[in-house]
Scaffold this motif. Sequence first.
Motif, short mmCIF file in Angstrom:
data_model
loop_
_atom_site.label_atom_id
_atom_site.label_comp_id
_atom_site.label_asym_id
_atom_site.label_seq_id
_atom_site.Cartn_x
_atom_site.Cartn_y
_atom_site.Cartn_z
N THR A 153 0.83 -1.20 0.00
CA THR A 153 0.00 0.00 0.00
C THR A 153 0.86 1.25 0.00
OG1 THR A 153 -1.69 1.22 1.22
CG2 THR A 153 -0.15 -0.06 2.52
N ALA A 154 0.37 2.30 -0.64
CA ALA A 154 1.06 3.58 -0.63
C ALA A 154 0.71 4.34 0.64
CB ALA A 154 0.67 4.40 -1.87
N PHE A 155 1.50 5.35 0.95
CA PHE A 155 1.24 6.17 2.13
C PHE A 155 -0.16 6.78 2.03
CE2 PHE A 155 1.33 10.25 4.41
CZ PHE A 155 1.73 9.81 5.65
N GLY A 156 -0.92 6.73 3.12
CA GLY A 156 -2.26 7.29 3.13
C GLY A 156 -3.35 6.24 2.99
N SER A 157 -2.96 4.99 2.72
CA SER A 157 -3.95 3.91 2.57
C SER A 157 -3.84 2.88 3.67
CB SER A 157 -3.78 3.23 1.20
OG SER A 157 -3.91 4.17 0.15
N VAL A 158 -3.20 3.26 4.77
CA VAL A 158 -2.95 2.31 5.85
C VAL A 158 -4.26 1.80 6.45
CG1 VAL A 158 -1.95 2.01 8.15
CG2 VAL A 158 -0.67 3.23 6.37
N ASP A 159 -5.27 2.68 6.59
CA ASP A 159 -6.54 2.25 7.18
C ASP A 159 -7.16 1.13 6.35
OD1 ASP A 159 -6.25 4.07 9.17
OD2 ASP A 159 -7.59 5.57 8.28
N THR A 160 -7.08 1.23 5.04
CA THR A 160 -7.62 0.17 4.18
C THR A 160 -6.82 -1.10 4.32
OG1 THR A 160 -8.20 1.93 2.62
CG2 THR A 160 -8.37 -0.33 1.82
N ALA A 161 -5.49 -0.97 4.50
CA ALA A 161 -4.65 -2.15 4.69
C ALA A 161 -4.99 -2.85 6.00
CB ALA A 161 -3.18 -1.75 4.67
N VAL A 162 -5.26 -2.08 7.04
CA VAL A 162 -5.67 -2.67 8.32
C VAL A 162 -6.99 -3.41 8.16
CG1 VAL A 162 -6.38 -2.15 10.68
CG2 VAL A 162 -4.38 -0.99 9.69
N GLU A 163 -7.91 -2.84 7.39
CA GLU A 163 -9.18 -3.52 7.12
C GLU A 163 -8.92 -4.83 6.39
OE1 GLU A 163 -13.04 -4.66 6.87
OE2 GLU A 163 -12.14 -3.09 8.14
N ALA A 164 -7.94 -4.84 5.48
CA ALA A 164 -7.59 -6.08 4.79
C ALA A 164 -7.12 -7.14 5.77
CB ALA A 164 -6.52 -5.81 3.74
#
Length: 479
Positions: free
Chosen positions: A90-101
């Motif tokens: 993931t690129a910077f700024g998409s960490v919340d989506t990665a945590v959801e993954a």
Amino acid sequence: MTDAPTPLPRGRILVVDDQHNMRRTTALLLREYDYAVIEAGSGEEALGVLAKEGVDLMLTDLKMTPMDGLTLLKKAREVAPSHLQVIMMTAFGSVDTAVEAMRQGAYDYVQKPFKDGELRARVERALERGRLLAENGLFAKEFIERHGLSALVGGSSAMRELTSRLQRVAQSDATVLVQGESGTGKELVARAVHAHSRRKDKPFVPVNCAAISETLLESELFGHAKGAFTGAVRTRKGLVEEADGGTLFIDEVTETTPAFQSKLLRTLQDGEVRRVGESTAVRVDVRIVAATNRDIELEVREKRFRQDLYYRLNVVTLRVPPLRERLEDVPALAEHFLKRANARGPHPRRLSKAAVDHLMGYGFPGNVRELENLVEQAAALAESEELLPEDFPLRPGAPVNAGGPMGAPPSFLLEGAGSRMPSLAEAVEDAERRAIVQALERHGMDLGRVAEELAVSSTTLWRKMKRLNLRTPGPEQRE
């Protein structure tokens, strides 16, 4: 002269990214680490690969079109084996989506641009988890063969009683407390419980509380949120969550602090875990098997172990007998260990009757682990195919039945205790004290060598010395 065989790849990795340069760079990096890498430029192409190829790990970009990483994750679960691990890029700024993954089943995530060492470490951890799941899941039959009752070698009455009780408790989900001295094989017993349970196709996750510092133990078991403490640069699942559906083996549980025991008790009571730094609890379905080499009832009486946690853990007790109480198992155990050593070594060995008699006249303060080490050492160093008594150098001061009815009484009976019979706790403490003192005499204050000889961690040795009021070295000596 024949060519050396080509080493097998360390794992098969599918790299998915719709950006060609990023995908190719990542693949080249992983190939440098001897991984077999397959590339896919879209989610649809990746699903085709998963349906046809054996893949251990999928490393996929989160932001792709037309199928994004989250959708690919969900669809991959339908076509890939259960042990497939997924890491999100993931690129910077998409960490919340990665945590959801991760909440939806991804093992981990890594932020672009990532460092070589960071990617390698996370890939290795993911592959190790996949191997664990494959061993316990897809190869459940092999797991039973390796860790089932056949692994508990011995036909003595003590071992027959243990295996009979083990078979009965394994079928339930009851929490099990395994008690026994160091080196008796408590983890083997825990693995056998798992192998014969309905959870055998789910993970078996061991953790040794004495091998992890107090500050890290809570994070290791319960996980942590990003930023929960210095160095927590990412959200991480704990071992309790890793064991979801399976068995968590907590070794040396009496080495924990009351504060940690309170958190473990809450997990047992509520069936949920709260990561360090998070307020939301995660439901888990985990069977607990705990083990200790201490007299846990004495630990409770001395207020070093919580009574309520003891009752939670002590639903069913399995006591692993020390080897000195089942010396009739020594020949079978020695043959078992020698067979394994022969499979690894260039020269097949065999035991002489004199060597077996020699071993059966020994008290084995290090228990089965000590016998295993003796056999492996003899198989490696012996000059002839037949192993003789002189190939097994035994430690002085450990005669058969030492401290028992046929041997010399324990030291505390000789030092003014009259004719009273010692309690089990006194006998264990006296045996530990003598073993440590003798090892210290041989190695001075080198606790590393003492711990190695006694087959315990340096942390456990130091704690035992404090509990037994033995002189402990200062910080500069411990280093």
